[in-house]
Design an enzyme around this catalytic site. Structure first.
Site, PDB file in Angstrom:
ATOM      1  N   GLY A 242       0.837  -1.195   0.000  1.00 55.98           N
ATOM      2  CA  GLY A 242       0.000   0.000   0.000  1.00 55.98           C
ATOM      3  C   GLY A 242       0.870   1.242   0.000  1.00 55.98           C
ATOM      4  O   GLY A 242       0.929   1.954  -0.971  1.00 55.98           O
ATOM      5  N   THR A 472       1.853  -5.219   6.380  1.00 57.13           N
ATOM      6  CA  THR A 472       2.429  -4.667   7.607  1.00 57.13           C
ATOM      7  C   THR A 472       2.541  -5.694   8.717  1.00 57.13           C
ATOM      8  O   THR A 472       3.359  -5.559   9.611  1.00 57.13           O
ATOM      9  CB  THR A 472       1.548  -3.530   8.123  1.00 57.13           C
ATOM     10  OG1 THR A 472       0.221  -4.051   8.279  1.00 57.13           O
ATOM     11  CG2 THR A 472       1.518  -2.368   7.159  1.00 57.13           C
ATOM     12  N   ALA A 515      -2.052   0.704  16.695  1.00 55.74           N
ATOM     13  CA  ALA A 515      -2.354   1.504  17.886  1.00 55.74           C
ATOM     14  C   ALA A 515      -3.858   1.649  18.103  1.00 55.74           C
ATOM     15  O   ALA A 515      -4.316   1.782  19.239  1.00 55.74           O
ATOM     16  CB  ALA A 515      -1.703   2.882  17.764  1.00 55.74           C
ATOM     17  N   ARG A 630       4.890   0.257  23.302  1.00 59.71           N
ATOM     18  CA  ARG A 630       5.114  -1.181  23.380  1.00 59.71           C
ATOM     19  C   ARG A 630       5.016  -1.829  21.999  1.00 59.71           C
ATOM     20  O   ARG A 630       4.097  -1.533  21.232  1.00 59.71           O
ATOM     21  CB  ARG A 630       4.074  -1.827  24.300  1.00 59.71           C
ATOM     22  CG  ARG A 630       4.139  -3.324  24.180  1.00 59.71           C
ATOM     23  CD  ARG A 630       3.955  -4.122  25.409  1.00 59.71           C
ATOM     24  NE  ARG A 630       3.104  -3.566  26.425  1.00 59.71           N
ATOM     25  CZ  ARG A 630       3.141  -4.023  27.685  1.00 59.71           C
ATOM     26  NH1 ARG A 630       3.989  -4.964  28.018  1.00 59.71           N
ATOM     27  NH2 ARG A 630       2.321  -3.514  28.565  1.00 59.71           N
ATOM     28  N   GLU A 707       5.412   4.328   9.583  1.00 62.06           N
ATOM     29  CA  GLU A 707       6.070   5.343   8.761  1.00 62.06           C
ATOM     30  C   GLU A 707       7.292   5.957   9.438  1.00 62.06           C
ATOM     31  O   GLU A 707       8.067   6.679   8.818  1.00 62.06           O
ATOM     32  CB  GLU A 707       5.057   6.439   8.403  1.00 62.06           C
ATOM     33  CG  GLU A 707       4.137   5.989   7.308  1.00 62.06           C
ATOM     34  CD  GLU A 707       2.774   6.676   7.343  1.00 62.06           C
ATOM     35  OE1 GLU A 707       2.520   7.492   6.476  1.00 62.06           O
ATOM     36  OE2 GLU A 707       1.975   6.382   8.251  1.00 62.06           O
TER      37      GLU A 707
END
Ligand code: MOS
Length: 752
Positions: A242, A472, A515, A630, A707
């Protein structure tokens, strides 16, 4: 006792299916009776289609239909100011207008791909060409567009009391550095070319396509098809990359859905690699100037960042290079940001990995290196002297910030103390050796997400959310988080994403999917355990029927109490249930968002060798240390950070798509001419994270890092090149011709 998988090295749950070729990407879904579409694109940069002759194409073998301006697809122009209009603000094939070279102007549909492709070559188009505005340099900055939230307002001025202007603040500074930077066109070049299969059933359509945002894709497609979003289902089980190019839907899915509706048959449309370069948004060009004013000891007094970014007339990503870098990184009493856009007749732009931050950080972090040279302060020490303990300007506290530790740990791991400040101090035969560093920063985004956790009667669990894993590792993050919270092995958890009909999930963009999703999986797991406990004491078939729920505890996949234990699967089987589901929505509390600034941080250290005769630059060592809260999966986190650094190396040394100013053609629109790093360009990259959970972000204390590795890494390369050669380049990419002996940096120009 089940050991928690959290933070360990966990293999991708879908890894085997991908490396064996079993994983189905968009165009791989077997759909009966599918017809094949091939796009015809414009060959002028701007103008009007006078005539399109489709007779020969219609006569060609296997051709079912040719759609174009004379036979359109009934697509809808998105309303101005909407998210759909931000992508491309016209409906394809609905008019005779050519807005850029490489725009879809017709679609041929045939029984096979080859028939559609060959017939497309028979379509002839006559244009009335118009003169196109193609040069960012010649173009005049336009009005700043109204940006939909959460995009930051483009301008910002903060001045200390008594200071009249940023110019006055700069003039009052003992040391001033100023440089103008050029970021050229870049492309995401995801491995899977953009493709879609559209299958209608009555008034609803299912679209198989790669996506970073399946729920948003239903909205964008619905807006163009003129139907409600509930009538669109988007499936993106596997997405082949992506980097921002699949945050929004492009004309592959729009045209496939439109053609399938007209034809009454499923339609598959796969862009050619060359078409991806113009039909899918890319990183736009930006020219920008950074000015830093400081004391002789390098303490900043003024920071200024002005930019002119291209914004295609058809729409695109409003590139704001100062956003989330210059406005957030260093303490300064005077800060000025001015960002403008230049409308051009070029293909659309879109967000690309670190959309603002990658170009912005190259400028800011190069200028900081120049300030280090001008003041004689070590680059790491310079950054510590200007360390922001609160958000510059607003004074808001950071949720968690250990950037100083990143600098120190990174410098030690890399061996920064061996660096010599004077350029050309270290050589090895014909190679000049240099070291450079830069800071990484990226917003710690978290958005509202619903996740489902279902306990199954066979002691497995299903974790689901309508988000996307474009490579990812998010699918594995779902499995790990579910396993961690339920106290069961990862292999007992089936993660599900990639379908807009799942509980509404995160956009897999802006480094926020992990997140945002992890807190909801944690909460849903807790909710389903509470529901299980409730079931145990209320169902007559449960051995704990009538017990006090407070006497039951859940641990490692089982309920315990009153001297007995039972796995959740056995309990569900005992009470005659196949499964038990909790769907839970969480978001960052508004008070927390108002009180804290959320950012992830990092420090990059790079060693390069530059050939003193040929100018060839080679990155030989790279160390990156980040503070991103974390880490859920050590393997995926490492892969993301290494990937980010590789992006930065590509940005620094290779990636560019030169624009032909007489034709509007992006000349390197293929994978032979568009240079990206290959294995031989990339050394071992040492990545390390501090693993300090963020106490404010919620869930397990995880901030994004997707990123982060990209931001600042190009500057670290450029700064190392300066240290090696004494040549400072502000115009990316820094190709060998710019490093030849006698190359004249003063003569460099912001091109095109
Ligand atoms: Mo990213 S450019 O937010 O997909």
């Amino acid at each position: 006792m089940t050991v928690s998988p959290l933070g360990r090295e966990i293999d991708r749950v879908e890894g085997r299916s991908k490396v064996t070729g079993a994983a189905a990407y968009a165009a791989d879904h077997p759909i009966p009776d599918v017809a094949y579409a091939y796009v015809v694109t414009s060959t002028v940069a701007k103008g009007q289609i006078l005539a399109m002759d489709t007779a020969a194409a219609l006569d060609a073998p296997g051709v079912l239909e040719v759609y174009g301006p004379d036979r359109n697809l009934g697509l809808v122009t998105p309303a101005p100011g909407t998210q759909a209009a931000l992508v491309e603000n016209y409906a394809p094939l609905q008019d005779r207008r050519v807005r850029y070279r490489g725009q879809a102007i017709a679609v041929v549909v045939a029984e096979t791909f080859e028939q559609a492709r060959d017939a497309a070559a028979l379509v002839t188009t006559t244009y009335q060409a118009e003169s196109a505005n193609l040069s960012i340099k010649a173009g005049s900055p336009g009005v700043t567009p109204q940006l939909p939230p959460p995009l930051a307002p483009p301008d910002l001025t903060i001045l200390a009391p008594g200071v009249g202007s940023i110019e006055a603040a700069l003039a009052a500074s003992a040391v001033v550095v100023e440089a103008t930077f050029h970021q050229p066109v870049q492309h995401h070049v995801a491995m899977e070319p953009h493709a879609a299969i559209a299958v209608w059933s009555g008034a609803t359509v299912t679209v198989y396509t790669g996506s970073q945002a399946p729920v948003m894709a239903t909205q964008l497609l619905a807006a163009r098809l003129g139907i409600p979003p509930q009538s669109v289902r988007v499936v993106c089980t596997n997405t082949g990359g992506g980097f921002g190019s699949r945050v929004r839907s492009w004309n592959d899915s729009v045209l496939a859905a439109g053609a399938a509706r007209r034809l009454g048959r499923p339609v598959k449309l796969v862009m050619t690699r060359e078409q991806v370069f113009t039909m899918v948004g890319r990183r736009g060009q930006v020219n920008h100037t950074v000015r830093l004013g400081a004391s002789r000891s390098g303490v900043l007094n003024a920071v200024s960042h002005d930019s002119d970014a291209e914004l295609p007339a058809v729409g695109g990503w409003p590139l704001l290079p100062a956003a989330d870098t210059t406005d957030a990184l260093y303490q300064t009493p005077n800060l000025h940001i001015r960002q403008r856009f230049v409308p051009l007749d070029l293909p659309p732009t879109w967000a690309m990995r670190g959309p603002n931050e990658a170009p912005g950080s190259f400028a800011l972090e190069t200028a900081m290196d120049e300030l280090a040279v001008a003041t004689g302060v070590d680059p790491v020490e310079l950054r510590l002297r200007n360390y922001a303990t609160v958000m510059p300007g607003t004074g808001k506290a950071f949720s968690s910030k250990h950037l100083d530790e990143c600098y120190r740990v990174g410098a030690r791991r890399f061996g920064w103390s061996a660096r010599r400040a004077k350029p050309r101090s270290r050589t090895d035969g014909q190679w000049l050796i240099g070291m450079g560093m830069a800071t990484a920063i990226y917003p710690g985004n978290r958005s509202p997400v619903t996740a489902g956790v279902e306990l199954r009667h066979d002691d497995t669990a299903v974790v689901s959310s309508a988000t996307s894993d474009m490579g990812t590792g998010l699918l594995t993050v779902l499995a790990i988080t579910g396993a961690h919270r339920l106290g069961i092995p990862v292999r007992k958890v089936t993660p599900r994403l990639g379908d807009s009909t799942l509980p509404p999930g995160a956009v897999a963009a802006a480094s926020q999917a992990t997140a945002s999703t992890v807190p909801s999986v944690v909460a849903a797991a807790d909710d389903v355990i509470a529901a299980l406990t409730d079931l145990a004491v209320t169902d007559a078939r449960s051995p704990w029927h009538g017990a006090d729920p407070r006497d039951l505890t859940y641990r490692n996949g089982s309920l315990h109490g009153g001297g007995r234990s039972m796995t959740f699967g056995r309990l569900l089987a005992a009470v005659g249930r196949e499964g038990l589901l909790a769907e839970t929505r969480t978001e960052l509390p508004a008070e927390t968002a108002a009180r804290y600034e959320f950012h992830s941080f990092g420090a990059h250290f790079c060693e390069v060798r530059v050939n003193r005769f040929t100018g060839e630059p080679r990155v030989t060592r790279f160390t990156t240390v980040v503070d991103a809260g974390r880490v859920v999966n050590a393997q995926a986190a490492r892969s993301q950070l290494v990937g980010g650094v590789i992006f930065g190396i590509g940005q620094a040394l290779l990636e560019d798509n030169p624009l032909e100013l007489d034709t509007g053609r992006l000349a390197a629109s293929n994978l032979a001419d568009y240079m990206v790093p290959v294995n031989a360009d990339i050394p071992d990259i040492d990545v390390h994270w501090l693993d300090r959970p963020d106490p404010q972000v919620g869930g397990l204390g995880t901030r994004g890092l997707g990123e982060l590795g990209t931001v600042g890494s190009a500057a670290a390369v450029g700064n190392a090149i300066f240290n090696a050669t004494g040549i400072r380049r502000h115009d990316l990419p820094i190709t060998l011709d710019k490093l030849l002996p006698g190359s004249d940096p003063a003569g460099e120009a912001a091109t095109s």
